[in-house]
Design an enzyme around this catalytic site. Sequence first.
Site, mmCIF file in Angstrom:
data_model
loop_
_atom_site.group_PDB
_atom_site.id
_atom_site.type_symbol
_atom_site.label_atom_id
_atom_site.label_comp_id
_atom_site.label_asym_id
_atom_site.label_seq_id
_atom_site.Cartn_x
_atom_site.Cartn_y
_atom_site.Cartn_z
ATOM 1 N N HIS A 17 0.840 -1.205 0.000
ATOM 2 C CA HIS A 17 0.000 0.000 0.000
ATOM 3 C C HIS A 17 0.876 1.257 0.000
ATOM 4 C CE1 HIS A 17 -3.057 -2.657 2.301
ATOM 5 N NE2 HIS A 17 -3.571 -2.477 1.103
ATOM 6 N N LYS A 41 -17.697 -5.951 6.863
ATOM 7 C CA LYS A 41 -16.419 -6.653 6.720
ATOM 8 C C LYS A 41 -15.753 -6.732 8.091
ATOM 9 C CE LYS A 41 -13.018 -6.675 2.994
ATOM 10 N NZ LYS A 41 -12.372 -5.880 1.959
ATOM 11 N N ARG A 90 -2.557 -6.091 -8.348
ATOM 12 C CA ARG A 90 -1.451 -7.001 -8.077
ATOM 13 C C ARG A 90 -1.314 -8.073 -9.143
ATOM 14 N NH1 ARG A 90 -3.507 -7.789 -2.106
ATOM 15 N NH2 ARG A 90 -5.354 -7.392 -3.345
ATOM 16 N N SER A 128 -2.967 -7.770 3.025
ATOM 17 C CA SER A 128 -3.158 -7.623 4.467
ATOM 18 C C SER A 128 -3.519 -8.965 5.091
ATOM 19 C CB SER A 128 -4.272 -6.612 4.748
ATOM 20 O OG SER A 128 -3.943 -5.359 4.219
HETATM 21 P P1 ADP Z 1 -9.927 -3.586 -0.303
HETATM 22 O O1 ADP Z 1 -10.704 -4.229 0.793
HETATM 23 O O2 ADP Z 1 -10.515 -2.325 -0.821
HETATM 24 O O3 ADP Z 1 -9.452 -4.522 -1.375
HETATM 25 P P2 ADP Z 1 -7.209 -3.407 0.593
HETATM 26 O O4 ADP Z 1 -6.742 -2.654 1.780
HETATM 27 O O5 ADP Z 1 -6.978 -4.867 0.564
HETATM 28 O O6 ADP Z 1 -8.679 -3.023 0.470
HETATM 29 O O7 ADP Z 1 -6.574 -2.779 -0.716
HETATM 30 C C1 ADP Z 1 -6.727 -1.433 -1.062
HETATM 31 C C2 ADP Z 1 -6.115 -1.219 -2.424
HETATM 32 O O8 ADP Z 1 -4.721 -1.500 -2.369
HETATM 33 C C3 ADP Z 1 -6.662 -2.104 -3.534
HETATM 34 O O9 ADP Z 1 -6.663 -1.362 -4.720
HETATM 35 C C4 ADP Z 1 -5.651 -3.217 -3.616
HETATM 36 O O10 ADP Z 1 -5.611 -3.791 -4.911
HETATM 37 C C5 ADP Z 1 -4.370 -2.471 -3.332
HETATM 38 N N1 ADP Z 1 -3.322 -3.326 -2.769
HETATM 39 C C6 ADP Z 1 -3.423 -4.218 -1.773
HETATM 40 N N2 ADP Z 1 -2.251 -4.842 -1.543
HETATM 41 C C7 ADP Z 1 -1.372 -4.318 -2.428
HETATM 42 C C8 ADP Z 1 0.005 -4.571 -2.741
HETATM 43 N N3 ADP Z 1 0.709 -5.510 -2.105
HETATM 44 N N4 ADP Z 1 0.572 -3.847 -3.723
HETATM 45 C C9 ADP Z 1 -0.143 -2.927 -4.378
HETATM 46 N N5 ADP Z 1 -1.443 -2.667 -4.171
HETATM 47 C C10 ADP Z 1 -2.056 -3.351 -3.208
#
Ligand code: ADP
Length: 162
Positions: A17, A41, A90, A128
């Site tokens: 992130h 969630k 990703r 995460s």
């Molecule tokens: P959500 O529940 O909205 O998917 P996340 O916190 O998992 O929330 O992800 C938020 C954003 O960050 C999404 O666009 C996701 O694709 C991106 N994201 C999550 N992990 C990574 C990573 N390792 N590298 C790049 N982008 C990521």
Amino acid sequence: MKISIYPGSFDPITNGHIDIIERASKISDKLIVSVLNNNEKKSLFTVDERVEMIKESTKNFQNVEVEYFDGLLVDYAKRKNANIIIRGLRAVTDFEYELQLAQTNRELYNEVETLFLLTSIQYSYLSSSIVKQVAEENGDISKFVPDFVANKLKEKYKINTL
Ligand code: ADP
């Protein structure tokens, strides 16, 4: 002025992130990283904890603000005068859901564009939920999240940090 929103659960924020935030901040005048307050969630960290961890991780980026939002993303974008939604991609597995989301958001508010940033290769496996699973089993998460996030995870799982 280009105002972008990077929405997500961030439960917790990972180095993946942070990489997206750093790159998105360079192409925006202002970037608002916003935690979706979604009661459906189940999350490990509260919204306030997540906001705090993001603030700490992004304190060196001048044009980044951190907050949370409720309700529809497009309504929030209108309130913030934001026309760009940032999402990270990703792998192909992210694509179908992200496409649906982006098309829906544009249908609801045609002034908003979703901008996808491809994850840096070294973080392409990171999520995460994976970080939480490793932390719960007391694995080494130092490469995945900042130190203070790792400590927060240890506290949550009541792992002795000494
Ligand atoms: P959500 O529940 O909205 O998917 P996340 O916190 O998992 O929330 O992800 C938020 C954003 O960050 C999404 O666009 C996701 O694709 C991106 N994201 C999550 N992990 C990574 C990573 N390792 N590298 C790049 N982008 C990521």
